[in-house]
Design a protein around this motif. Structure first.
Motif, short mmCIF file in Angstrom:
data_model
loop_
_atom_site.label_atom_id
_atom_site.label_comp_id
_atom_site.label_asym_id
_atom_site.label_seq_id
_atom_site.Cartn_x
_atom_site.Cartn_y
_atom_site.Cartn_z
N PRO A 1 17.18 7.82 21.83
CA PRO A 1 17.32 6.20 21.89
C PRO A 1 19.11 6.87 20.82
CG PRO A 1 15.55 6.98 21.33
CD PRO A 1 15.56 8.35 21.05
N LEU A 2 18.96 7.66 20.06
CA LEU A 2 20.46 7.03 18.89
C LEU A 2 21.77 7.65 20.60
CD1 LEU A 2 22.02 7.51 16.64
CD2 LEU A 2 22.37 10.20 16.21
N TRP A 3 21.03 8.48 21.30
CA TRP A 3 22.17 8.92 22.79
C TRP A 3 21.96 7.40 23.38
CZ3 TRP A 3 25.28 11.34 20.06
CH2 TRP A 3 24.96 12.73 18.98
N CYS A 4 21.27 7.39 24.04
CA CYS A 4 20.83 6.37 25.34
C CYS A 4 21.04 4.82 24.70
CB CYS A 4 18.73 6.47 25.17
SG CYS A 4 18.39 6.70 26.61
N VAL A 5 21.28 4.04 23.78
CA VAL A 5 21.44 2.87 23.98
C VAL A 5 22.82 3.00 23.81
CG1 VAL A 5 21.01 1.10 21.76
CG2 VAL A 5 18.85 2.24 22.41
N ALA B 1 18.51 16.71 23.48
CA ALA B 1 18.00 15.05 23.31
C ALA B 1 19.53 14.72 24.11
CB ALA B 1 17.64 14.41 21.90
N TRP B 2 19.96 14.68 23.54
CA TRP B 2 22.27 14.11 24.24
C TRP B 2 21.47 14.61 25.91
CZ3 TRP B 2 26.13 16.27 27.96
CH2 TRP B 2 26.50 14.81 27.31
N CYS B 3 21.42 15.00 26.65
CA CYS B 3 21.10 15.33 28.65
C CYS B 3 20.11 14.72 28.66
CB CYS B 3 21.11 17.18 28.29
SG CYS B 3 22.00 18.00 28.19
N TRP B 4 19.02 14.43 27.99
CA TRP B 4 17.99 14.29 28.12
C TRP B 4 18.28 12.29 28.43
CZ3 TRP B 4 12.55 12.46 25.15
CH2 TRP B 4 12.36 12.54 25.65
N ALA B 5 19.45 11.62 27.13
CA ALA B 5 20.22 10.36 27.78
C ALA B 5 21.04 10.32 28.72
CB ALA B 5 20.27 9.82 26.19
N CYS B 6 21.43 10.90 29.35
CA CYS B 6 22.61 10.76 29.88
C CYS B 6 21.70 11.23 31.00
CB CYS B 6 23.90 12.59 30.16
SG CYS B 6 24.60 12.61 28.82
#
Length: 302
Positions: free
Chosen positions: A110-114, A165-170
């Protein structure tokens, strides 16, 4: 309630609960499996078999499997981020870290997703959403607690999990942005199959050929990953992302690492302490805030 609601529908709440249990239990299971099965072989096999299974279910249900040609490029980007990037990086990351710590780093998503959803989807960073983000990340940090030194002892594992985590957020944000016109079951099956094939092809060159049959616990772990971790949970997650705003789904998913830590305590003998109880309060508070529980004038809205 439309898919643009800022709260979880009843269907979304059920999906979230199933995901928390299914994926939360999978973290210690993954740790057990990679002790005998090389990471790339493990993920490639599960994705291909799971993808074929989901497509077969879609076909038997009479659903269309045809992906519109104009969406081929978008599908490949979804596969790269959601399947290849996340699965490869997370699997190698969990092989270098304790399962609980790996789960916590993976759920910094979520840190990247939001911010990505604010930028690419035009979702507003409201005060409630910002508060939920702070509470949720505070819960993750509380769960890390005394594990900070352990994380620093394996910087490569930390780097892999943060990149995962970054890939998942993208992948989540792009899935929501493009809204590919294909039923969720077929979409999930194609993503898994297309993501698994290159991993399975590369596995013999990277991991080498298997030298022995997996033990009974590892075989059961593979079965759990295929049926629950991939076939069911990936479908449920894609459905959840399409139902509610990305900020809501990503922050609500923070319940999963709580289950992951609890499962690690039961399966791998990790002992929970006061950090786990504090984290539970913070993360559950984040989920309550993001879904507007207790917000004046909103509780009875549909």
């Amino acid at each position: 309630m439309t898919q643009h609601s800022t709260r979880l529908t009843r269907e979304a709440l059920v999906l979230l609960a199933c995901l928390a249990i299914g994926w939360g239990l999978n973290w210690p299971v993954m740790k057990i499996v990679v002790s005998e099965v090389p990471p790339l072989s493990f993920r490639g096999f599960c994705l291909v078999v799971g993808g074929l299974g989901v497509l077969a279910l879609a076909r038997l249900s009479g659903l269309s499997l045809k992906l519109p040609a104009r969406h081929y490029r978008q599908m490949m980007w979804l596969v790269i981020f959601n399947m290849i990037g996340w699965n490869v990086l997370a699997t190698y990351g969990v092989s270098l870290l304790p399962s609980g710590r790996a789960a916590l780093l993976g759920y910094t998503m979520p840190l990247w997703c939001v911010p990505l959803s604010v930028w690419l989807l035009g979702e507003k960073l409201s005060g409630r959403r910002a508060l939920a983000l702070l509470l949720g990340l505070g819960g993750v940090l509380a769960l890390m607690g005394e594990s900070a030194a352990g994380l620093l002892s394996s910087p490569l594992g930390v780097l892999l999990m943060v990149a995962a985590a970054w890939c998942w957020a993208c992948g989540i944000v792009l899935l929501k942005r493009w809204q590919i016109p294909l039923n969720t079951v077929a979409l999930t099956g194609w993503m898994m199959l297309l993501g698994g094939l290159p991993l399975l092809i590369a596995a013999p060159f990277v991991d080498g050929l298997p030298t022995r049959m997996p033990s009974a616990p590892v075989f059961l772990g593979l079965l759990y990953n295929i049926v629950i971790g991939f076939m069911f949970c990936y479908w449920a997650w894609n459905r959840l992302v399409l139902l509610v705003p990305v900020g809501v789904s990503s922050l609500s998913s923070l319940i999963t690492p709580l289950v992951g830590v609890a499962a690690g305590a039961v399966v791998l003998g990790e002992r929970p302490g006061w950090q786990e109880f504090l984290a539970a309060a913070l993360i559950l508070g984040a989920v309550a805030v993001i879904n507007g529980l207790g917000a004046s004038g909103e509780r009875n809205k549909v």
